[in-house]
Design a protein around this motif. Structure first.
Motif, PDB file in Angstrom:
ATOM      1  N   CYS A  19      43.012  35.142  26.233  1.00  0.00           N
ATOM      2  CA  CYS A  19      43.220  34.709  27.560  1.00  0.00           C
ATOM      3  C   CYS A  19      44.629  35.300  27.913  1.00  0.00           C
ATOM      4  N   CYS A  20      45.562  34.506  27.147  1.00  0.00           N
ATOM      5  CA  CYS A  20      46.996  34.875  27.207  1.00  0.00           C
ATOM      6  C   CYS A  20      47.497  36.150  26.831  1.00  0.00           C
TER       7      CYS A  20
ATOM      8  N   SER B 213      45.523  32.214  31.200  1.00  0.00           N
ATOM      9  CA  SER B 213      45.629  33.931  31.304  1.00  0.00           C
ATOM     10  C   SER B 213      46.551  34.147  32.522  1.00  0.00           C
TER      11      SER B 213
ATOM     12  N   CYS C 179      50.182  33.132  31.960  1.00  0.00           N
ATOM     13  CA  CYS C 179      51.016  33.952  31.314  1.00  0.00           C
ATOM     14  C   CYS C 179      51.228  35.264  32.123  1.00  0.00           C
TER      15      CYS C 179
ATOM     16  N   VAL D 283      38.480  37.538  31.402  1.00  0.00           N
ATOM     17  CA  VAL D 283      38.899  36.045  30.970  1.00  0.00           C
ATOM     18  C   VAL D 283      38.064  35.183  31.719  1.00  0.00           C
TER      19      VAL D 283
ATOM     20  N   ILE E  48      45.453  38.983  27.455  1.00  0.00           N
ATOM     21  CA  ILE E  48      45.148  39.645  28.497  1.00  0.00           C
ATOM     22  C   ILE E  48      46.111  39.700  29.798  1.00  0.00           C
ATOM     23  N   GLY E  49      46.446  38.342  30.029  1.00  0.00           N
ATOM     24  CA  GLY E  49      47.364  38.246  31.334  1.00  0.00           C
ATOM     25  C   GLY E  49      48.804  38.846  30.841  1.00  0.00           C
TER      26      GLY E  49
END
Length: 512
Positions: free
Chosen positions: A293-294, A429, A432, A413, A296-297
């Motif tokens: 998630c982090c 996500s 970030c 996400v 992708i963000g």
């Protein structure tokens, strides 16, 4: 190779229940899509029109001569002040998404979106009422806190009510609505450019964005609560009513019963797990998904998309365009984005999430290399052909990003986390995302003024690293229910499968 009879069996499995064994056994069913379900997804998605508009409004506002004059942005500190208007917005957005996650889990998805609407209306009134640049920058923090909550709430709700076989397309409408908000804000800027009264022109753009939030609040009123949130709050009867409303067939309630049972059992399995943000990173059961998630963000902004969008008029100016031409080009940029994002949403369920995102970054990096070469050689010159080529490269970059990243990451996400962590996963996500944007965009004008085209090298180098990590560690999720996706990451499923995606497995079960 499957025989004709086996293919007929597979087709039958896609239209009706071919097997239903409770107590942990598999059940295969593909529900018919109801237009009511689609309308609910679209109605909630209008919130991101308001969110996208609030995000994009700064691009054309900074190009308005009346705004520049009113806020005294034509002096030696103009770059730092303009950077502050963007940085404060995304700093507010970082805190806003964490507040949104708490509100979604505490009050429910619908009430949280109502609260977000109220905050957006207040922030738009304050932005339109600003009397100096200090007040405007401070209010932009509040605007970011409010508007960026939509980025977390909208795909969260959409993913929880969309049927598995169309989740990519339906949740992908989030990206379409986002760029639609960009279009409304940018083309409003073009229109109000012709209003010469400095006390009205730029302020009316913020008033229009506030109106978008009001429209969303009205539409959300007619939408049901998320059935997964209702089950989490021990309101199973209401959850089944909602599932019947959005997925039920008047002649067959099989999918309603199956999905209700699957959600109840999965939530019951997860209910005992009270996981904090720190535990999401510490516990190996959640660590991979949390880091994804982090990732992708962060990667979504590593190629500089919001730097290019929010400072588009600046780039067009160094390529020799007049103020009005800058506004028209900014409007054309987001109009192209809307078109390609709509096309891209239809490919998510066909091509898969991971391939789309990785190929998208590769395409963006190639085009940025071309853009960097043009800006390095011809920016500030009278070579009109080269300047037009530079603008063309920006538009091609927009097309690639819109096709691949405007919709896909929000789908991904919102579906890889289990129910009790979904809000927190989406929050991390988006958090970030805003941290990376804040870092990249606040000092962007300073950087371009100091080192010029070399700032593009940051995006060119960061993109491939992010794409490689996504390819290596991001599993594909297309075609599975939210509960089944947990099985990809090693979760124990209460009901192994609800939705048939593997043809060989269906035929094997038939033969047995």
């Amino acid at each position: 190779m499957a025989t004709r009879q086996e293919k007929n069996d597979i087709d039958l499995a896609k239209d009706e229940v071919v097997e239903s064994e409770f107590g942990g056994q598999a059940a295969y069913y593909v529900p018919k899509t109801k237009m009511r379900n689609v309308w609910y997804v679209l109605m909630v998605g209008t919130g991101q029109i308001a969110g996208g508009g609030a995000n994009a409004v700064i691009a054309t506002t900074l190009a308005q001569p009346t705004f520049v004059s009113k806020m005294s942005l034509d002096g030696p500190n103009s770059n730092s002040l303009m950077g502050g208007t963007n940085g404060s917005f995304y700093a507010g957005g970082f805190f806003g998404v964490f507040f949104a996650a708490w509100a979604c889990d505490t009050f429910g998805r619908r009430k949280a979106m109502w609260l977000t609407g109220v905050l957006n209306i207040i922030s738009c009134i304050l932005c339109a009422s600003s009397v100096n640049i200090g007040m405007f920058i401070a209010v932009r923090f509040i605007a970011g806190f409010a508007a960026c909550q939509y980025v977390m709430q909208t795909p969260l709700y959409q993913s929880e009510i969309a049927p598995p076989h169309l989740r990519g397309l339906l949740v992908g409408t989030f990206g379409i609505f986002n760029v639609l908000g960009y279009n409304i804000a940018n083309w409003s800027g073009v229109g109000f450019y012709h209003v010469k009264d400095s006390n009205i022109a730029w302020r009316m753009i913020f008033v229009m964005v506030g109106g978008l939030a009001i429209i969303n609040m009205i539409l959300v009123y007619f939408c049901p609560e998320s059935p997964r949130w209702l089950v989490m709050k021990n309101r199973q009867a209401e959850a089944e009513q909602v599932i019947r409303l959005i997925h039920g067939d008047s002649g067959d309630d099989t999918f309603v019963k199956l999905e209700t049972i699957q959600i109840e059992r999965q939530v019951a399995t997860e209910r005992e797990l009270n996981v904090s943000y720190i535990q999401m990173f510490a516990d190996k059961r959640w660590r991979r998904r949390t880091l994804l998630c982090c990732l992708i963000g962060t990667v979504g902004q590593s190629t500089g998309v919001l730097v290019i969008n929010n400072y588009g008029p600046y780039f067009y100016s160094i390529l020799g365009m007049s103020t009005l031409q800058q506004l028209y080009l900014a409007g054309g940029y987001v109009l192209l984005s809307l078109t390609v994002a709509t096309i891209g949403a239809f490919g998510i369920d066909k091509l898969g999430r991971i391939k789309i995102m990785v190929c998208g970054i590769a395409g963006q990096v190639v085009i940025l290399c071309i853009e960097t070469a043009i800006v390095a050689q011809y920016a500030g010159t009278a070579n009109r052909s080269a300047n037009i080529a530079g603008i063309w490269a920006f538009f091609m970059y927009c097309a690639v990003y819109g096709l691949t990243w405007d919709c896909t990451p929000y789908v991904y996400v919102s579906e890889i986390m289990p129910s009790h962590l979904r809000a927190k996963g989406v929050t991390l996500s988006i958090g970030c995302l805003y941290l990376s944007v804040c870092a990249l965009i606040t000092g962007a004008l300073y950087a371009f003024g100091d080192i010029g085209w070399k700032y593009f090298l940051v995006f060119i180098c960061a993109g491939p690293v992010g794409a490689l990590l996504i390819w290596l560690y991001g599993p594909e999720t297309k075609g599975k229910t939210l509960e089944e996706i947990g099985g990809i990451f090693g979760d124990e499923l209460a009901i192994p499968e609800l939705h048939a995606t593997d043809e060989s497995h269906i035929t094997q079960k038939r033969a047995a």
